[in-house]
Design a protein around this motif. Structure first.
Motif, PDB file in Angstrom:
ATOM      1  N   LEU A 186     -20.544  19.526 -21.162  1.00 38.53           N
ATOM      2  CA  LEU A 186     -21.831  21.466 -21.158  1.00 38.53           C
ATOM      3  C   LEU A 186     -20.717  22.084 -20.642  1.00 38.53           C
ATOM      4  O   LEU A 186     -19.761  22.333 -19.766  1.00 38.53           O
ATOM      5  N   ILE A 187     -21.057  23.361 -21.488  1.00 34.30           N
ATOM      6  CA  ILE A 187     -20.403  24.733 -21.207  1.00 34.30           C
ATOM      7  C   ILE A 187     -21.563  25.558 -20.692  1.00 34.30           C
ATOM      8  O   ILE A 187     -22.743  25.329 -22.271  1.00 34.30           O
ATOM      9  N   TYR A 188     -22.065  25.923 -19.680  1.00 35.42           N
ATOM     10  CA  TYR A 188     -22.804  26.893 -19.318  1.00 35.42           C
ATOM     11  C   TYR A 188     -22.822  28.001 -19.443  1.00 35.42           C
ATOM     12  O   TYR A 188     -21.875  28.539 -18.996  1.00 35.42           O
ATOM     13  N   ASP A 189     -23.542  28.721 -19.579  1.00 32.56           N
ATOM     14  CA  ASP A 189     -23.643  30.233 -19.669  1.00 32.56           C
ATOM     15  C   ASP A 189     -24.899  30.925 -18.623  1.00 32.56           C
ATOM     16  O   ASP A 189     -25.749  30.455 -19.047  1.00 32.56           O
ATOM     17  N   ARG A 190     -24.360  30.906 -17.469  1.00 36.21           N
ATOM     18  CA  ARG A 190     -24.762  31.685 -16.334  1.00 36.21           C
ATOM     19  C   ARG A 190     -26.139  32.441 -16.447  1.00 36.21           C
ATOM     20  O   ARG A 190     -27.386  32.662 -16.171  1.00 36.21           O
ATOM     21  N   ARG A 191     -25.426  33.397 -17.017  1.00 29.24           N
ATOM     22  CA  ARG A 191     -25.730  35.511 -17.343  1.00 29.24           C
ATOM     23  C   ARG A 191     -27.238  35.484 -18.542  1.00 29.24           C
ATOM     24  O   ARG A 191     -28.497  35.225 -18.243  1.00 29.24           O
ATOM     25  N   ARG A 192     -26.894  34.158 -19.571  1.00 26.32           N
ATOM     26  CA  ARG A 192     -28.320  33.821 -20.247  1.00 26.32           C
ATOM     27  C   ARG A 192     -29.268  32.871 -20.445  1.00 26.32           C
ATOM     28  O   ARG A 192     -29.758  32.205 -21.472  1.00 26.32           O
ATOM     29  N   HIS A 193     -28.579  31.723 -19.196  1.00 30.47           N
ATOM     30  CA  HIS A 193     -29.548  30.606 -18.968  1.00 30.47           C
ATOM     31  C   HIS A 193     -29.302  29.779 -20.223  1.00 30.47           C
ATOM     32  O   HIS A 193     -30.219  28.753 -20.477  1.00 30.47           O
ATOM     33  N   TYR A 194     -28.251  29.288 -20.977  1.00 31.17           N
ATOM     34  CA  TYR A 194     -28.460  27.979 -21.992  1.00 31.17           C
ATOM     35  C   TYR A 194     -26.642  27.558 -22.023  1.00 31.17           C
ATOM     36  O   TYR A 194     -25.880  27.860 -21.432  1.00 31.17           O
ATOM     37  N   GLY A 195     -26.441  26.583 -22.541  1.00 33.33           N
ATOM     38  CA  GLY A 195     -25.024  25.884 -23.053  1.00 33.33           C
ATOM     39  C   GLY A 195     -25.001  25.468 -23.738  1.00 33.33           C
ATOM     40  O   GLY A 195     -26.238  25.065 -24.816  1.00 33.33           O
ATOM     41  N   LEU A 196     -23.954  24.425 -23.841  1.00 27.27           N
ATOM     42  CA  LEU A 196     -23.263  23.423 -25.497  1.00 27.27           C
ATOM     43  C   LEU A 196     -23.172  22.247 -24.865  1.00 27.27           C
ATOM     44  O   LEU A 196     -22.078  22.298 -23.239  1.00 27.27           O
ATOM     45  N   TYR A 197     -23.673  21.625 -26.040  1.00 29.09           N
ATOM     46  CA  TYR A 197     -23.357  19.712 -24.702  1.00 29.09           C
ATOM     47  C   TYR A 197     -23.050  19.371 -25.515  1.00 29.09           C
ATOM     48  O   TYR A 197     -23.349  19.122 -27.053  1.00 29.09           O
ATOM     49  N   TYR A 198     -22.128  18.117 -25.573  1.00 25.02           N
ATOM     50  CA  TYR A 198     -20.975  17.342 -26.910  1.00 25.02           C
ATOM     51  C   TYR A 198     -20.853  15.956 -26.203  1.00 25.02           C
ATOM     52  O   TYR A 198     -21.021  15.588 -25.599  1.00 25.02           O
ATOM     53  N   ASP A 199     -21.972  15.545 -27.556  1.00 20.46           N
ATOM     54  CA  ASP A 199     -22.201  13.898 -26.683  1.00 20.46           C
ATOM     55  C   ASP A 199     -21.218  12.884 -27.310  1.00 20.46           C
ATOM     56  O   ASP A 199     -21.685  12.063 -27.769  1.00 20.46           O
ATOM     57  N   LEU A 200     -19.887  13.868 -28.139  1.00 18.39           N
ATOM     58  CA  LEU A 200     -19.392  12.582 -28.734  1.00 18.39           C
ATOM     59  C   LEU A 200     -19.557  12.317 -29.734  1.00 18.39           C
ATOM     60  O   LEU A 200     -18.405  11.521 -30.669  1.00 18.39           O
ATOM     61  N   THR A 201     -20.835  13.031 -30.417  1.00 18.28           N
ATOM     62  CA  THR A 201     -20.876  12.462 -31.623  1.00 18.28           C
ATOM     63  C   THR A 201     -20.887  14.340 -32.268  1.00 18.28           C
ATOM     64  O   THR A 201     -20.631  14.351 -33.082  1.00 18.28           O
ATOM     65  N   ARG A 202     -21.537  14.775 -31.567  1.00 18.93           N
ATOM     66  CA  ARG A 202     -21.824  16.988 -32.114  1.00 18.93           C
ATOM     67  C   ARG A 202     -22.678  17.536 -30.656  1.00 18.93           C
ATOM     68  O   ARG A 202     -22.388  16.991 -29.763  1.00 18.93           O
ATOM     69  N   THR A 203     -22.317  18.740 -31.480  1.00 19.58           N
ATOM     70  CA  THR A 203     -22.429  19.586 -30.190  1.00 19.58           C
ATOM     71  C   THR A 203     -23.570  20.176 -30.116  1.00 19.58           C
ATOM     72  O   THR A 203     -24.039  21.068 -31.514  1.00 19.58           O
ATOM     73  N   ASP A 204     -24.604  20.666 -29.073  1.00 20.52           N
ATOM     74  CA  ASP A 204     -25.635  21.257 -29.697  1.00 20.52           C
ATOM     75  C   ASP A 204     -26.111  22.141 -28.284  1.00 20.52           C
ATOM     76  O   ASP A 204     -25.116  22.015 -27.694  1.00 20.52           O
ATOM     77  N   ILE A 205     -26.862  23.125 -28.605  1.00 21.78           N
ATOM     78  CA  ILE A 205     -27.346  23.879 -27.878  1.00 21.78           C
ATOM     79  C   ILE A 205     -27.831  23.181 -26.782  1.00 21.78           C
ATOM     80  O   ILE A 205     -29.525  23.001 -27.542  1.00 21.78           O
ATOM     81  N   VAL A 206     -28.074  24.018 -25.708  1.00 19.61           N
ATOM     82  CA  VAL A 206     -29.191  23.258 -24.834  1.00 19.61           C
ATOM     83  C   VAL A 206     -29.617  24.071 -23.713  1.00 19.61           C
ATOM     84  O   VAL A 206     -28.697  25.173 -23.241  1.00 19.61           O
ATOM     85  N   GLN A 207     -31.311  23.784 -23.395  1.00 18.46           N
ATOM     86  CA  GLN A 207     -31.547  25.441 -22.463  1.00 18.46           C
ATOM     87  C   GLN A 207     -32.438  24.096 -20.958  1.00 18.46           C
ATOM     88  O   GLN A 207     -32.897  22.852 -21.352  1.00 18.46           O
ATOM     89  N   PHE A 208     -32.152  24.968 -19.703  1.00 12.92           N
ATOM     90  CA  PHE A 208     -32.636  24.177 -19.146  1.00 12.92           C
ATOM     91  C   PHE A 208     -33.797  24.773 -18.479  1.00 12.92           C
ATOM     92  O   PHE A 208     -34.088  26.147 -17.940  1.00 12.92           O
TER      93      PHE A 208
END
Length: 300
Positions: A186-208
């Motif tokens: 998981l790579i999280y962009d602290r300034r823009r409040h979203y990240g990239l999450y890779y689950d071994l099959t695909r990479t998705d944009i995630v927000q918290f």
């Protein structure tokens, strides 16, 4: 026939100019570009709806994102420019430049009305600005690919926090997906409040969603892998040992690794253990040689 000769000329924008608003996405901006030529109304401004500032009596023309129209515009741009020039427009959008929407419109409009490729028409201020922002975006992307430092959590997730000047996450996704294809990250962009999450099959944009005042990037030591402090220490020790104090050039170092990145780099954090040089040399006949190596006989 060339693409420039085959395409229809862009319609003249004869209607009164409008203040356009959109949802802040690149697809939304492409929808606005379609609307400009469909309505024949040039933009006074193009702003994300959430932050739009208009005059007291101005009525903004809001456009909902239309994926079909956005795709039509994106593919249609290839009739006026090559793929590299088209990609630069996306990079300009990700740069978050204050004038990015109108800059992209002016560049597209110039390309539509020109008889030849404009990508190297550096006499034009908009072409120069697009090229400059694209170069800045490339440097920021390259730095993020080099400076990301992961921490391993107890559930085998590798987490990293970044805070780039530009929105580079969409551009670095392919690099990390290919490089770390065998681990969850998981790579999280602290300034823009979203990240990239890779689950071994695909990479998705995630927000918290966090409670008020909570910092989504703060990781409790309790959730880190128990070996993580060792990994950090080993990396710091490696960095210290390959460092050559006699060749220290802090000015050059800061140019290649700006200070704003240091707070997320393991090698730039305070040392929990003092640096101790490797004791792998021994004195032989008044000289120091590496331990375990045989001394060569003198030449005949």
């Amino acid at each position: 026939m060339g693409a420039a000769a085959a395409r229809r000329p862009a319609p003249e924008l004869t209607a009164p100019p409008l203040d356009y608003t959109y949802d802040g996405t690149f697809e939304g901006l492409l929808t606005v570009l379609f609307t400009v030529y469909d309505w024949r109304a040039a933009p006074n401004s193009i702003q994300p709806e959430a932050t739009a500032q208009t005059g007291l009596f101005a009525q903004p023309a809001h456009r909902e994102t239309d994926e079909t129209l956005a795709t039509r515009v994106w593919e249609g741009l290839l009739r006026t420019m090559d793929p590299e020039a088209r990609a630069r427009l996306y990079h300009v959008f990700l740069s978050e430049d204050a004038d990015r929407e109108l800059l992209i419109f002016r560049y597209v409009d110039l390309a539509l009305r020109a008889a030849q490729d404009i990508s190297e028409n550096y006499a034009n201020a908009d072409v120069r600005r697009v090229q400059r922002l694209a170069q800045m975006m490339f440097r920021e992307k390259h730095r993020m690919e080099a400076f990301v430092r992961f921490e391993k959590t107890s559930d085998e997730l590798f987490h990293a926090t970044i805070e780039p000047d530009m929105d580079v996450l969409p551009l670095i996704a392919a690099h990390f997906t290919k490089r770390y294809a065998d681990q969850r990250w998981l790579i999280y962009d602290r300034r823009r409040h979203y990240g990239l999450y890779y689950d071994l099959t695909r990479t998705d944009i995630v927000q918290f969603e966090n409670p008020a005042g909570a910092k989504s990037t703060d990781i409790s030591a309790a959730v880190l892998d128990e070996r993580e402090p060792l990994f950090k220490h080993l990396w710091q020790a490696y960095f210290d040992h390959v460092n050559i104090p006699e060749r220290r050039n802090l000015k050059l170092h800061r140019r290649h690794m700006p200070l704003r990145y240091w707070k997320y780099l393991s090698e730039k954090q305070p040392r929990e253990q003092p640096f101790v040089p490797i004791q792998n040399k021994q004195a032989i006949a008044g000289k120091e040689v590496s331990a375990g190596l045989k001394q060569l006989p003198p030449p005949e």
